[in-house]
Design an enzyme around this catalytic site. Structure first.
Site, short mmCIF file in Angstrom:
data_model
loop_
_atom_site.label_atom_id
_atom_site.label_comp_id
_atom_site.label_asym_id
_atom_site.label_seq_id
_atom_site.Cartn_x
_atom_site.Cartn_y
_atom_site.Cartn_z
N ARG A 30 0.80 -1.23 0.00
CA ARG A 30 0.00 0.00 0.00
C ARG A 30 0.83 1.28 0.00
O ARG A 30 0.30 2.38 -0.17
CB ARG A 30 -0.98 -0.01 1.18
CG ARG A 30 -2.18 -0.90 0.91
CD ARG A 30 -3.27 -0.64 1.92
NE ARG A 30 -2.99 -1.29 3.20
CZ ARG A 30 -3.43 -0.84 4.38
NH1 ARG A 30 -4.13 0.27 4.45
NH2 ARG A 30 -3.14 -1.49 5.49
N GLY B 134 -5.68 -8.14 14.51
CA GLY B 134 -5.97 -9.40 15.17
C GLY B 134 -6.68 -9.12 16.49
O GLY B 134 -6.23 -8.27 17.26
C1 UD1 Z 1 -0.28 -8.49 12.08
C2 UD1 Z 1 -0.94 -9.47 13.05
C3 UD1 Z 1 -2.22 -8.86 13.62
C4 UD1 Z 1 -1.90 -7.53 14.28
C5 UD1 Z 1 -1.20 -6.61 13.30
C6 UD1 Z 1 -0.72 -5.39 13.99
C7 UD1 Z 1 -0.36 -11.66 12.19
C8 UD1 Z 1 -0.83 -12.86 11.49
N1 UD1 Z 1 -1.23 -10.69 12.37
O1 UD1 Z 1 -1.21 -8.36 11.02
O2 UD1 Z 1 -2.80 -9.72 14.55
O3 UD1 Z 1 -3.09 -6.94 14.75
O4 UD1 Z 1 -0.03 -7.27 12.73
O5 UD1 Z 1 -0.21 -4.49 13.06
O6 UD1 Z 1 0.79 -11.60 12.62
N2 UD1 Z 1 6.16 -9.50 7.73
C9 UD1 Z 1 7.26 -10.23 7.37
N3 UD1 Z 1 7.10 -11.34 6.60
C10 UD1 Z 1 5.87 -11.76 6.18
C11 UD1 Z 1 4.75 -11.00 6.56
C12 UD1 Z 1 4.92 -9.88 7.35
O7 UD1 Z 1 8.39 -9.90 7.71
O8 UD1 Z 1 5.81 -12.78 5.51
C13 UD1 Z 1 6.37 -8.30 8.56
C14 UD1 Z 1 5.91 -7.06 7.86
O9 UD1 Z 1 6.96 -6.46 7.15
C15 UD1 Z 1 5.47 -6.20 9.03
C16 UD1 Z 1 5.00 -7.20 10.06
O10 UD1 Z 1 5.56 -8.44 9.69
O11 UD1 Z 1 6.55 -5.47 9.57
C17 UD1 Z 1 3.49 -7.32 10.14
O12 UD1 Z 1 3.01 -7.72 8.88
P1 UD1 Z 1 1.62 -7.28 8.34
O13 UD1 Z 1 1.38 -7.88 7.03
O14 UD1 Z 1 1.51 -5.80 8.42
O15 UD1 Z 1 0.66 -7.96 9.42
P2 UD1 Z 1 -0.85 -7.73 9.55
O16 UD1 Z 1 -1.56 -8.56 8.57
O17 UD1 Z 1 -1.15 -6.29 9.58
#
Ligand code: UD1
Ligand code: CA
Length: 462
Positions: A15, A137
Site C-alpha cells: 500500500r 488481530g
Molecule cells: C499483524 C498481526 C495482527 C496484528 C497486526 C498489527 C499476524 C498474522 N497478524 O497483522 O494480529 O493486529 O499485525 O499491526 O501476525 N512481515 C514479514 N514477513 C511476512 C509478513 C509480514 O516480515 O511474511 C512483517 C511485515 O513487514 C510487518 C509485520 O511483519 O513489519 C506485520 O506484517 P503485516 O502484514 O503488516 O501484518 P498484519 O496482517 O497487519
C-alpha cells in the site's frame, strides 16, 4: 535474563506504492527500521535479528554499519514464517521479543514492561483498545472470566479475515509485538500451519499453542495508541510524522523552548536548546543543531548540523548547513550559510548573502547580496552590496584573506588568491587581483569619462 530481539521487516508494503522497501521510508528523517532498532538497543539485547525479504539488499545495506544479524525470508509466507527464519540464530535461553519493523514509535518502557510480564515463563502480548479495530488481530478471551480482575484469560488471536462477526466486535487488538520464553516460542513456531483465510503462517497462532501447552498468556497494554500504530500507507506515514513531531515539540516546550506553533515544527535529528529560545513557524531542523540561550529563529528557516550561539537571531527564510553562528550575530532574512561558514560574535549577514568555507571574525558585516567563499575575514570588516570573492578559477579554489577593519565597497570582485591588509579600503566597482597593502586605498575600475552635451540617439519619425 538474556534478551533476544527479532524484528520483522520482510513485508512488501504494497500500500505504500513505492519502489523503496517500506521500512526504509523515513519518519523524522530516520528510516522506520532505524527507530525500531534504536529503541531495541536501549534494552541491551544479547542478540538483535532483523528478518529481511522484500528489498533485502537495500535494507541490509542501509544498516550494514551496525552490529546486527540479518536473516532472509524468501518468499514471505506470513509473520510466523518470518520469525521461523530467525530460529537457527535465536538463542534458546531467556526471552525473545518480537517487534514490527513498521511500528516505529514504540517506547522502550512499554517493551520493558512486556518483557517483565513474560518473566521467562509466560507468553506476553502487547495489546491496545481501539475504537475502530478493523484489520487487526482480535484478542479472544475466555468467557468464564475466571481471573481475579474479572477478565477472562487469553485463548487466541483471531485475524480480521478469519474472525466471526461476533469476534470482529472485540476492540482489544494485538499490536504485532510479543515476548515469550525463546525455547517455548521455537516449539510453537514449529507447529504453525497455513490453514487459514490468507494461507499464511500466522505468528499469532502461537497463542493457541501456548494455551494448549498450559503456558500462561498475559497481556501488557499501552494507553498511547501512537506507540503501536503501524505504517502501511503514505497517509499513515504522514500521520505518524505529525505525532512524532508533536512528541519533539512537547519535549522542547517542556524544557522551556517557545515554539510559535508546535504543529508547524519539524525536527529530523537532534536539537539542543538553551534558555529562552524562540522558534517561529515552519522551521526544519536536521542532523545535530544547537541553539544557545536567547537565540531566536524566524519563520521558515532550514537549519542542518549547525551551532547557533547565545543571543543570535536567524531571520526568516534562512538556510544554514554545517555552519556555526557566533553570539549575538544577525543572519538573514534570505541568507545562506554553507558548510564551513564560521561567524564570530555580532557578525551581520544580511539578505541574499551566501557564505561558504569562510571565517568571519567578530563584528564583520556583509549586509546585502554578497558571496564569501574560501575567505578569512577580519574583525569589523564591512563588505558592500554585490561584492564577491572569486574563489574558483575553473580548476582550483583559492583563498581570500581580508585583514581587520577593511572596507570593501559595493560591487567588487576580489580575485583569489588575494590578501587585503588591515584597514585597507577597496573602492566600489573594483576588480582586485593583487595584494592590497594595509591602510591603503585600492581602486581597480575604468576611470569615468565625461562627454559634455551628449545627444542621445533618437528614433526616426515614422
Ligand atoms: C499483524 C498481526 C495482527 C496484528 C497486526 C498489527 C499476524 C498474522 N497478524 O497483522 O494480529 O493486529 O499485525 O499491526 O501476525 N512481515 C514479514 N514477513 C511476512 C509478513 C509480514 O516480515 O511474511 C512483517 C511485515 O513487514 C510487518 C509485520 O511483519 O513489519 C506485520 O506484517 P503485516 O502484514 O503488516 O501484518 P498484519 O496482517 O497487519
Ligand atoms: Ca500491518
Amino acid at each position: 535474563m538474556a534478551l533476544s530481539v527479532v524484528i520483522m521487516a520482510a513485508g512488501k508494503g504494497t500500500r505504500m506504492r513505492s519502489a523503496r522497501p517500506k521500512v526504509l521510508h523515513t519518519l523524522g528523517g530516520t528510516p522506520l527500521l532505524g527507530h525500531v532498532l534504536a529503541t531495541a538497543e536501549t534494552l541491551a539485547p544479547s542478540r538483535c535479528i532483523v528478518v529481511t525479504g522484500h528489498g533485502a539488499e537495500l535494507v541490509e545495506a542501509a544498516f550494514a554499519a551496525d552490529e546486527r544479524l540479518f536473516v532472509r525470508q524468501m518468499p514471505q509466507l506470513g509473520t510466523g514464517h518470518a520469525v521461523q527464519q530467525a530460529v537457527p540464530v535465536l538463542p534458546d535461553d531467556g526471552v525473545a521479543l518480537v517487534l514490527n519493523g513498521d511500528v516505529p514509535l514504540i517506547r522502550a518502557a512499554t517493551l520493558r514492561a512486556l518483557v517483565d510480564a513474560s518473566a521467562g515463563k509466560r507468553l506476553a502480548l502487547l495489546t491496545v483498545e481501539l475504537a475502530n479495530p478493523f484489520g487487526y488481530g482480535r484478542i479472544v478471551r475466555g468467557s468464564e472470566a475466571g481471573d481475579a480482575d474479572g477478565i477472562g484469560a487469553v485463548q487466541a488471536i483471531v485475524e480480521e479475515k478469519d474472525a466471526t462477526p461476533l469476534q470482529r466486535q472485540i476492540t482489544e487488538v494485538y499490536t504485532g509485538i510479543l515476548a515469550a520464553p525463546a525455547a517455548l516460542l521455537k516449539g510453537w513456531l514449529a507447529r504453525l500451519t497455513d490453514r487459514n483465510a490468507q494461507g499464511e503462517f500466522y505468528l499469532t497462532d502461537v497463542v493457541a499453542h501456548a494455551v494448549a501447552d498450559g503456558v500462561e498468556v498475559c497481556t501488557a497494554s499501552t494507553a498511547d495508541e501512537t506507540e503501536v500504530l503501524g505504517v502501511n500507507s503514505p497517509a499513515q506515514l504522514a500521520d505518524l510524522e505529525r505525532r512524532l513531531q508533536r512528541r519533539h515539540a512537547d519535549a522542547l516546550m517542556e524544557s522551556g523552548v517557545r515554539l510559535a506553533d508546535p504543529s508547524r515544527f519539524d525536527l529530523r535529528g537532534t536539537l539542543a536548546c538553551g534558555m529562552d529560545v524562540e522558534i517561529d513557524v515552519g522551521c526544519v531542523f536536521e542532523g545535530e543543531v544547537s541553539l544557545g540561550d536567547g537565540a531566536r529563529v524566524g519563520a521558515h528557516c532550514v537549519i542542518r548540523d549547525a551551532q547557533v550561539a547565545a543571543g543570535a537571531v536567524i531571520h526568516p527564510f534562512t538556510h544554514i548547513e554545517g555552519a556555526s553562528v557566533g553570539a549575538g550575530a544577525l543572519v538573514g532574512p534570505f541568507a545562506r550559510l554553507r558548510p564551513g561558514a564560521t561567524l564570530g560574535r555580532e557578525v551581520h549577514i544580511g539578505n541574499f548573502v551566501e557564505v561558504k568555507n569562510s571565517t568571519l571574525a567578530d563584528g564583520a558585516k556583509a549586509n546585502h547580496l554578497a558571496y564569501l567563499g574560501d575567505a578569512t575575514v577580519g574583525e569589523r570588516v564591512n563588505v558592500g552590496a554585490g561584492s564577491i570573492t572569486a574563489n574558483y578559477d575553473g580548476a582550483n579554489k583559492h583563498r581570500t584573506t581580508i585583514g581587520a577593519d577593511v572596507h570593501v565597497g559595493s560591487n567588487c570582485v576580489l580575485v583569489a588568491p588575494l590578501t587585503i591588509g588591515a584597514g585597507a579600503t577597496i573602492g566600489g566597482g573594483s576588480t582586485i587581483t593583487r595584494t592590497v597593502a594595509p591602510g591603503s586605498l585600492a581602486i581597480g575600475r575604468a576611470r569615468q569619462v565625461a562627454f559634455a552635451n551628449w545627444e542621445r540617439p533618437k528614433k526616426a519619425p515614422q
